[in-house]
Design a protein around this motif. Structure first.
Motif, short mmCIF file in Angstrom:
data_model
loop_
_atom_site.label_atom_id
_atom_site.label_comp_id
_atom_site.label_asym_id
_atom_site.label_seq_id
_atom_site.Cartn_x
_atom_site.Cartn_y
_atom_site.Cartn_z
N ALA A 21 0.84 -1.19 0.00
CA ALA A 21 0.00 0.00 0.00
C ALA A 21 0.87 1.25 0.00
N ARG A 22 1.92 1.22 0.82
CA ARG A 22 2.90 2.31 0.85
C ARG A 22 4.26 1.69 1.15
N PRO A 23 5.33 2.33 0.70
CA PRO A 23 6.65 1.79 1.03
C PRO A 23 6.87 1.82 2.53
N ARG A 24 7.61 0.83 3.03
CA ARG A 24 7.89 0.80 4.44
C ARG A 24 9.34 0.47 4.68
N LYS A 25 9.85 0.88 5.83
CA LYS A 25 11.22 0.58 6.22
C LYS A 25 11.22 -0.77 6.92
N LEU A 26 12.21 -1.58 6.65
CA LEU A 26 12.23 -2.93 7.17
C LEU A 26 13.05 -3.10 8.44
N ALA A 27 13.61 -2.03 8.98
CA ALA A 27 14.48 -2.15 10.15
C ALA A 27 13.71 -2.59 11.39
N LYS A 28 12.55 -2.03 11.62
CA LYS A 28 11.80 -2.33 12.84
C LYS A 28 10.97 -3.61 12.71
N VAL A 29 10.27 -3.76 11.58
CA VAL A 29 9.44 -4.94 11.34
C VAL A 29 9.83 -5.51 9.98
N PRO A 30 10.82 -6.41 9.96
CA PRO A 30 11.30 -6.90 8.67
C PRO A 30 10.38 -7.91 7.98
N PHE A 31 9.44 -8.49 8.71
CA PHE A 31 8.58 -9.51 8.12
C PHE A 31 7.18 -9.39 8.71
N VAL A 32 6.19 -9.25 7.84
CA VAL A 32 4.79 -9.18 8.27
C VAL A 32 3.95 -9.90 7.23
N GLU A 33 2.97 -10.67 7.72
CA GLU A 33 2.09 -11.39 6.79
C GLU A 33 0.72 -11.61 7.41
N VAL A 43 9.45 -8.74 14.67
CA VAL A 43 9.69 -7.36 15.07
C VAL A 43 11.05 -7.30 15.75
N SER A 44 11.88 -6.35 15.35
CA SER A 44 13.20 -6.20 15.95
C SER A 44 13.09 -5.65 17.36
N SER A 45 14.03 -6.07 18.20
CA SER A 45 14.10 -5.57 19.56
C SER A 45 14.66 -4.16 19.54
N GLY A 46 14.13 -3.32 20.40
CA GLY A 46 14.65 -1.96 20.49
C GLY A 46 15.91 -1.87 21.32
N SER A 47 16.18 -2.89 22.13
CA SER A 47 17.32 -2.82 23.04
C SER A 47 18.47 -3.74 22.68
#
Length: 172
Positions: A21-33, A43-47
């Motif tokens: 739908a729109r481009p997204r950055k993959l750093a935080k959530v690299p895989f969604v389905e 989802v990547s860990s923030g820490s």
């Protein structure tokens, strides 16, 4: 039809690919389905750069699960959606569009036009229960499989595991 000839259905069948739908950055959530009756992803860990979380929300019941890649439970998913699940919903809206995500999860946001926040809010208002995290291994395995294809060197030779796709043209 002769031997080796493909039927009209076989010639025309292809895997449908939906553009984001729109481009997204993959750093935080690299895989969604949207699969298996759930919104699920990684989802990547923030820490910790070496840690990821496998999160999911079931359609209709909104039962949620969140655990690390080594099957440890998420500390923030205690009776409500953690920040990983909120990030997953937001990225799913970017990837698939808010209407499609809301329709798949069977969410009817109160204000009409769905957004990531209204979808998450409507699901949270139902006070969902913590769900079964047993699907995390399958989700993480699909994510790793996707990464393996991204890390391959570009080649013109066929990949054995992709041979079920019909050839569309000849490469010299």
């Amino acid at each position: 039809m002769g031997v080796g000839a493909l039927s009209v259905w076989e010639k025309s069948s292809t895997a449908r690919v939906t553009a984001p739908a729109r481009p997204r950055k993959l750093a935080k959530v690299p895989f969604v389905e949207l699969a298996d009756g759930r919104l699920q992803g990684v989802v990547s860990s923030g820490s910790d750069i070496g840690r990821v979380y496998v999160s999911s929300v079931a359609a209709r019941t909104y039962a949620f699960a969140c655990s690390t890649n080594n099957n440890r439970p998420c500390g923030g998913a205690r009776g409500m959606f953690c920040k990983h699940i909120q990030a997953l919903v937001a990225e799913a809206v970017l990837q698939y569009g808010a209407e499609r995500v809301a329709r798949y999860l069977a969410v009817e946001p109160p204000d009409g036009e769905p957004t990531a926040q209204s979808i998450t809010g409507a699901m949270s208002a139902e006070r969902p229960e913590k769900g079964d995290a047993s699907a995390a291994a399958q989700v993480f395995s699909r994510f790793l499989r996707q990464l393996a294809y991204l890390e391959r060197e570009p080649v013109t030779a066929p990949l054995p595991e992709m041979q079920w796709f019909p050839p569309t043209r000849t490469v010299a």
